[in-house]
Design an enzyme around this catalytic site. Structure first.
Site, PDB file in Angstrom:
ATOM      1  N   ARG A  44       0.982  -1.349  -0.009  1.00 54.30           N
ATOM      2  CA  ARG A  44       0.237   0.060   0.090  1.00 54.30           C
ATOM      3  C   ARG A  44       0.806   1.263   0.055  1.00 54.30           C
ATOM      4  NH1 ARG A  44      -5.730  -1.015   1.864  1.00 54.30           N
ATOM      5  NH2 ARG A  44      -5.828  -3.101   2.004  1.00 54.30           N
ATOM      6  N   ARG A  88       6.981   8.163  17.612  1.00 56.81           N
ATOM      7  CA  ARG A  88       6.376   9.076  16.434  1.00 56.81           C
ATOM      8  C   ARG A  88       7.163  10.272  16.271  1.00 56.81           C
ATOM      9  NH1 ARG A  88       3.381  11.741  13.114  1.00 56.81           N
ATOM     10  NH2 ARG A  88       2.327  13.759  13.661  1.00 56.81           N
ATOM     11  N   ASP A 208       4.166  25.363  11.359  1.00 51.58           N
ATOM     12  CA  ASP A 208       3.321  26.295  11.066  1.00 51.58           C
ATOM     13  C   ASP A 208       2.700  26.800  12.455  1.00 51.58           C
ATOM     14  OD1 ASP A 208       0.618  25.199  11.415  1.00 51.58           O
ATOM     15  OD2 ASP A 208       1.588  23.834   9.761  1.00 51.58           O
TER      16      ASP A 208
END
Length: 237
Positions: A44, A88, A208
């Site tokens: 995938r 992560r 951001d």
């Protein structure tokens, strides 16, 4: 032993995993930071690599975007491949004026409105803690490397918050949450770690902010992310 989503054999994945969202970032890390890296998953398009960093075996495996995606990969890595630790590494938008673009955040907790923990684990919590053991090591390495960390609670959202009015968006969350930033995966990773008895944490680079009129160039983003990548890798070894 392959799963529906991971084509790797069990021995091809290390017990310690670095997990970016972007499959191309996983490839970038493998090519630039690991030795003898081997691609162990392409199913995938979710790229995974196992190699060596400072002589220690590490797997870098992409999670994709959002809670359902990281939920699939983190669960399968923990449950079927005996992974013990996942860090992560990702990007985030600031929710606090004191959190600046290019700051690195260590998530102590992640708050989510997602139904994932309830549906999968019958866990009605909204706030999920990261691994204190992993966080302690990250703090130690950050101190040694003179890397400044912001620590605290983050929001894990099912919606990309940049599309929404910021104040309206934050009104959906407890006023006393004092979340440093928003991203889209960490709370689900922490929920899985909690319910499977595994370790998980999250490092984020702020890219951001509604409080700053700053646009990072691709080179600036790469360098900022490199600092976070090295911090995570050194913490795993």
């Amino acid at each position: 032993m392959a799963t529906v989503h991971i084509a790797s054999e069990k021995g091809e994945i290390a017990s310690k995993v670095l997990m970016p969202g972007d499959p191309y970032r996983a490839r970038y890390i493998a090519e630039n930071f690991l030795e003898d890296a081997k691609c162990i998953n392409e199913t995938r398009g979710m790229l995974g690599y196992t190699g060596y960093y400072k002589g220690k075996r590490i797997t870098v495996f992409a999670s994709g975007m959002g809670g359902p995606s990281i939920g699939i990969y983190a669960y399968e890595l923990y449950h079927f491949y005996d992974v013990q630790k996942i860090i992560r590494i990702g990007t985030a938008g600031s929710n606090d004026k004191s959190v600046k673009v290019k700051d690195v955040i260590l998530a102590d907790n992640a708050y989510t409105l997602s139904s994932y923990p309830k549906l999968f684990f019958n866990d009605s919590s909204n706030l999920f803690a990261s691994s204190e053991e992993l966080n302690k090591k990250i703090r130690e390495i950050a101190l040694e490397e003179d890397i400044s960390l912001k620590e605290g609670t983050i929001i894990t959202s099912d919606v990309f918050d940049a599309y929404l009015d910021h104040e309206t968006y934050l009104s959906n969350y407890p006023k006393d949450l004092n979340a440093l930033a928003c991203e889209m995966e960490a709370a689900i990773l922490f929920a899985i770690g909690k319910n499977l008895g595994k370790q998980a944490t999250c490092l984020l680079t702020v890219v951001d902010s509604v409080y700053e009129d700053i646009k990072l160039s691709s080179k600036e983003r790469e360098q900022s992310l490199n600092d976070m990548i090295l911090l995570a890798l050194n913490s795993l070894v």
